[in-house]
Scaffold this motif. Structure first.
Motif, PDB file in Angstrom:
ATOM      1  N   ALA A 130       0.814  -1.209   0.000  1.00  0.00           N
ATOM      2  CA  ALA A 130       0.000   0.000   0.000  1.00  0.00           C
ATOM      3  C   ALA A 130       0.849   1.261   0.000  1.00  0.00           C
ATOM      4  O   ALA A 130       0.414   2.302  -0.485  1.00  0.00           O
ATOM      5  N   ALA A 131       2.054   1.192   0.549  1.00  0.00           N
ATOM      6  CA  ALA A 131       2.930   2.365   0.618  1.00  0.00           C
ATOM      7  C   ALA A 131       4.339   1.919   0.956  1.00  0.00           C
ATOM      8  O   ALA A 131       4.557   0.823   1.499  1.00  0.00           O
ATOM      9  N   THR A 132       5.306   2.764   0.633  1.00  0.00           N
ATOM     10  CA  THR A 132       6.706   2.539   0.972  1.00  0.00           C
ATOM     11  C   THR A 132       7.148   3.618   1.947  1.00  0.00           C
ATOM     12  O   THR A 132       6.862   4.806   1.748  1.00  0.00           O
ATOM     13  N   ILE A 133       7.840   3.213   3.005  1.00  0.00           N
ATOM     14  CA  ILE A 133       8.377   4.164   3.970  1.00  0.00           C
ATOM     15  C   ILE A 133       9.708   4.671   3.421  1.00  0.00           C
ATOM     16  O   ILE A 133      10.662   3.902   3.295  1.00  0.00           O
ATOM     17  N   PRO A 134       9.788   5.944   3.043  1.00  0.00           N
ATOM     18  CA  PRO A 134      10.988   6.413   2.342  1.00  0.00           C
ATOM     19  C   PRO A 134      12.252   6.364   3.173  1.00  0.00           C
ATOM     20  O   PRO A 134      13.348   6.213   2.623  1.00  0.00           O
ATOM     21  N   GLU A 135      12.132   6.458   4.476  1.00  0.00           N
ATOM     22  CA  GLU A 135      13.330   6.495   5.314  1.00  0.00           C
ATOM     23  C   GLU A 135      14.101   5.181   5.319  1.00  0.00           C
ATOM     24  O   GLU A 135      15.327   5.174   5.477  1.00  0.00           O
ATOM     25  N   ASP A 136      13.416   4.034   5.184  1.00  0.00           N
ATOM     26  CA  ASP A 136      14.125   2.756   5.254  1.00  0.00           C
ATOM     27  C   ASP A 136      13.669   1.737   4.207  1.00  0.00           C
ATOM     28  O   ASP A 136      14.183   0.619   4.168  1.00  0.00           O
ATOM     29  N   GLY A 137      12.709   2.102   3.358  1.00  0.00           N
ATOM     30  CA  GLY A 137      12.278   1.200   2.310  1.00  0.00           C
ATOM     31  C   GLY A 137      11.316   0.115   2.736  1.00  0.00           C
ATOM     32  O   GLY A 137      10.914  -0.716   1.912  1.00  0.00           O
ATOM     33  N   THR A 138      10.927   0.072   4.010  1.00  0.00           N
ATOM     34  CA  THR A 138       9.957  -0.922   4.446  1.00  0.00           C
ATOM     35  C   THR A 138       8.601  -0.635   3.818  1.00  0.00           C
ATOM     36  O   THR A 138       8.339   0.457   3.325  1.00  0.00           O
ATOM     37  N   LYS A 139       7.741  -1.640   3.841  1.00  0.00           N
ATOM     38  CA  LYS A 139       6.472  -1.549   3.141  1.00  0.00           C
ATOM     39  C   LYS A 139       5.291  -1.584   4.097  1.00  0.00           C
ATOM     40  O   LYS A 139       5.269  -2.375   5.041  1.00  0.00           O
ATOM     41  N   VAL A 140       4.312  -0.747   3.824  1.00  0.00           N
ATOM     42  CA  VAL A 140       3.004  -0.872   4.451  1.00  0.00           C
ATOM     43  C   VAL A 140       2.178  -1.772   3.555  1.00  0.00           C
ATOM     44  O   VAL A 140       2.099  -1.552   2.340  1.00  0.00           O
ATOM     45  N   MET A 141       1.574  -2.791   4.141  1.00  0.00           N
ATOM     46  CA  MET A 141       0.786  -3.759   3.384  1.00  0.00           C
ATOM     47  C   MET A 141      -0.681  -3.635   3.764  1.00  0.00           C
ATOM     48  O   MET A 141      -1.010  -3.126   4.837  1.00  0.00           O
ATOM     49  N   VAL A 142      -1.546  -4.122   2.920  1.00  0.00           N
ATOM     50  CA  VAL A 142      -2.979  -4.053   3.184  1.00  0.00           C
ATOM     51  C   VAL A 142      -3.635  -5.362   2.798  1.00  0.00           C
ATOM     52  O   VAL A 142      -3.197  -6.048   1.851  1.00  0.00           O
ATOM     53  N   THR A 143      -4.654  -5.729   3.552  1.00  0.00           N
ATOM     54  CA  THR A 143      -5.455  -6.900   3.233  1.00  0.00           C
ATOM     55  C   THR A 143      -6.897  -6.616   3.625  1.00  0.00           C
ATOM     56  O   THR A 143      -7.165  -5.717   4.436  1.00  0.00           O
TER      57      THR A 143
END
Length: 368
Positions: free
Chosen positions: A91-104
């Motif tokens: 759903a989104a990328t955290i720009p500071e570390d590249g981790t991902k927000v996911m959605v279900t």
């Protein structure tokens, strides 16, 4: 009870709440997930993954070599994913570390309610030292309409990047974040469900405290005790998180509540005084005091602008009356802050709230 005041810079995007009963936090709409799968399931942190792509957590399902013993978790309280594994999309990328927000999309088996849940895991979750470790979970609840999105998934609010930074610095545990919708629908008249099972209404209390945790346990390595479960939230989400911890202290240990109401006041409670009392933080806190436990950790914060000026006295009264014995409290005043998510995230750190609950919770144990 601990009480401290910490100055915060002015936030140019800050807006006061409106005159509705639970005011809507302005201009913090979450990003709606768009797009379809790219045609193949991409692994977490894949350089080519993007919004809408499917995410896999394969490490829990890796085949074991013939004759090789199963490696036990580093912590006996680690709970491995129970499955079934939901379909997760970026759903989104955290720009500071590249981790991902996911959605279900979760069809709640216990509540009967179906809604979206956004999920995020800290960088440590994928590190080899923690490959067999359970992680603490924080269920983050929004204010405002709380539907169809949860604004905490928005990278601009910096909840995920702050947890990542603070955990690296040792100020916070590396929480998994679960960010469900708070209400079953949008109601422009200011109608809220108080994060509760109101008779004749969708069971939003069961959704938040049972279905959402079950989803997290099915998907990720977690901690099999209440020491690994907390809430945070702002405004009506702060109320729902506060109420959840007080109502089910055997399952949840702590909450950080920003500008919450202290009592339920949805008009949907009309005609149901007994059920309303069963979902009221003062009554629930008194029950914990009467039982002499278990200990719960309630962190509050308010700003000095807008509607938080009105929110502060009831919170202080609650702390004075119930903040004793097993009901542990900590109170932060965000100088210059308002009743909004932009104030509450830095206030969690500046006021020592995230540090405080982290000290009383359980984190992942690395493999020796």
């Amino acid at each position: 009870m601990e009480h401290r005041t910490t100055p915060l810079p002015q936030e140019p995007r800050r807006r006061p709440r409106t005159t509705a009963r639970r005011r809507w936090i302005g201009a913090v709409a979450a990003v709606v997930v768009a797009g379809a799968a790219a045609g193949c399931a991409l692994s977490y942190y894949d350089a080519f993954s993007d919004t809408g792509d499917v995410v896999r957590f394969d490490e829990e399902r890796a085949p074991v070599e013939a004759g090789a013993p199963l490696k036990p978790p580093a912590d006996p309280l680690t709970r491995m994913p129970t499955g079934p594994h939901p379909e997760l999309r970026i759903a989104a990328t955290i720009p500071e570390d590249g981790t991902k927000v996911m959605v279900t999309t979760l069809a709640g088996r216990k509540s009967g309610f179906t809604g979206k849940v956004w999920l995020w895991v800290p960088p440590q979750y994928k590190e080899p030292a923690y490959a067999h470790s359970g992680f603490p979970v924080m269920i983050a609840l929004p204010g405002g309409p709380g539907y169809p999105n949860n604004y905490w998934m928005d990278p601009h609010l910096k909840l995920e990047s702050s947890i990542s930074k603070w955990s690296r610095e040792g100020s916070s545990l590396p929480f998994i974040l679960a960010m469900p919708v708070l209400n079953p629908q949008t109601d422009k008249g200011g109608l809220y469900w108080d994060g509760s099972d109101i008779p004749g209404q969708p069971k939003m209390g069961t959704w938040l405290t049972e279905d959402v945790p079950d989803l997290v346990r099915s998907t990720f390595r977690t901690i099999a005790s209440r020491d690994g479960w907390a809430f945070m939230g702002s405004s009506s989400g702060g109320f729902a998180g506060l109420k959840a911890v007080l109502q089910k202290p055997d399952r949840f240990k702590a909450v950080i509540a920003g500008g919450p109401d202290i009592v339920p006041d949805s008009r949907l409670w009309n005609g149901h005084p007994r059920e309303k009392a069963e979902n009221s933080p003062p009554e629930l806190a008194q029950k914990i005091l009467d039982r002499h436990g278990p200990e719960v950790y309630l962190a509050f914060q308010v700003g000095t602008k807008g509607s938080d000026i009105r929110n502060r006295p009831p919170i202080e009264k609650f702390i004075e009356r119930y903040g004793t014995g097993p009901v542990k409290t900590k109170f932060q005043v965000d100088q210059g802050g308002g009743h909004d998510a932009y104030s509450y995230v830095p206030g969690m750190y500046e006021g020592g709230l995230i540090q405080w609950i982290s000290r009383h919770m359980r984190g992942p144990v690395p493999t020796a």
